[in-house]
Write an enzyme that holds these catalytic residues in place. Structure first.
Site, PDB file in Angstrom:
ATOM      1  N   HIS A 109       0.838  -1.207   0.000  1.00 38.85           N
ATOM      2  CA  HIS A 109       0.000   0.000   0.000  1.00 38.85           C
ATOM      3  C   HIS A 109       0.871   1.255   0.000  1.00 38.85           C
ATOM      4  CE1 HIS A 109      -3.154  -2.700   2.090  1.00 38.85           C
ATOM      5  NE2 HIS A 109      -3.653  -2.416   0.912  1.00 38.85           N
ATOM      6  N   LYS A 152     -17.484  -5.426   6.470  1.00 36.86           N
ATOM      7  CA  LYS A 152     -16.280  -6.206   6.188  1.00 36.86           C
ATOM      8  C   LYS A 152     -15.654  -6.778   7.451  1.00 36.86           C
ATOM      9  CE  LYS A 152     -14.392  -5.140   1.698  1.00 36.86           C
ATOM     10  NZ  LYS A 152     -13.191  -4.736   0.964  1.00 36.86           N
ATOM     11  N   ARG A 205      -1.592  -5.985  -8.511  1.00 39.08           N
ATOM     12  CA  ARG A 205      -0.468  -6.868  -8.194  1.00 39.08           C
ATOM     13  C   ARG A 205      -0.284  -7.922  -9.258  1.00 39.08           C
ATOM     14  NH1 ARG A 205      -3.017  -7.791  -2.453  1.00 39.08           N
ATOM     15  NH2 ARG A 205      -4.766  -7.359  -3.821  1.00 39.08           N
ATOM     16  N   SER A 234      -3.045  -7.914   2.673  1.00 33.97           N
ATOM     17  CA  SER A 234      -3.365  -7.755   4.100  1.00 33.97           C
ATOM     18  C   SER A 234      -3.778  -9.092   4.714  1.00 33.97           C
ATOM     19  CB  SER A 234      -4.493  -6.738   4.275  1.00 33.97           C
ATOM     20  OG  SER A 234      -4.102  -5.495   3.761  1.00 33.97           O
TER      21      SER A 234
END
Ligand code: ADP
Length: 160
Positions: A19, A43, A92, A130
């Protein structure tokens, strides 16, 4: 692009060096970057909004044009409120592409001015996520060099 504001939205649960890599690249392209942390309780984040924002502030303290805020609701409305012209997202791998492509087109459908700019991190950060960081830490592995030092501390505190 130098006079424009861009928003980098995400859950950042927790922020990783991937990030931060994207933030540094975006700050070179836009006049101002707002890192917008989603306050989306659906979430069920591992880290509180305050923790995620504090880590991001600490990790970008050397970048004077970067600010950290939180937002809820539709991203395109937030973009309008902030008079921002672009949404920054990181790519990514090919696996990110399908979801990101769908989101970018949907955001543009919701607000035709909403352009999404994709940036690629350094190769060394491409395999970072993450969720993988949380998994490694939960199983007792080291996350040194993969996340900002303040995230390492937060992860250590979460360990049983
Ligand atoms: P979200 O829940 O909105 O996907 P994330 O915090 O997982 O929020 O990710 C925010 C953005 O950062 C996404 O565009 C994601 O692809 C990107 N990102 C996440 N990890 C990395 C990384 N290691 N390198 C580059 N971009 C990344």
């Amino acid at each position: 692009m130098k006079r424009t504001i861009a928003i980098y939205p995400g859950s950042f649960d927790p922020p990783t060096n991937g990030h931060v890599d994207i933030i540094v690249r975006a700050a070179k392209l836009f006049a101002k970057i707002i890192v917008a942390v989603t306050d989306n309780s659906n979430k069920n984040p591992t880290f509180t909004l305050a923790q995620r924002m504090e880590v991001l502030r600490k990790s970008t303290v050397h970048l004077p044009t970067v600010s950290v805020e939180c937002f809820s609701g539709l991203l395109v409305n937030y973009l309008e409120r902030k008079r921002a012209v672009a949404i920054i997202r990181g790519l990514r791998a090919i696996s990110d592409f399908e979801y990101e492509f769908q989101m970018a087109l949907m955001n543009r459908r919701l607000n035709r001015k909403a352009e999404t700019v994709f940036l690629m991190p350094d190769e060394a950060n491409t395999y970072l996520s993450s969720s993988l960081i949380k998994e490694i830490s939960r199983l007792g592995g080291s996350t040194r060099g993969l996340v900002p030092p303040s995230v390492e501390k937060l992860l250590q505190n979460k360990r049983p």
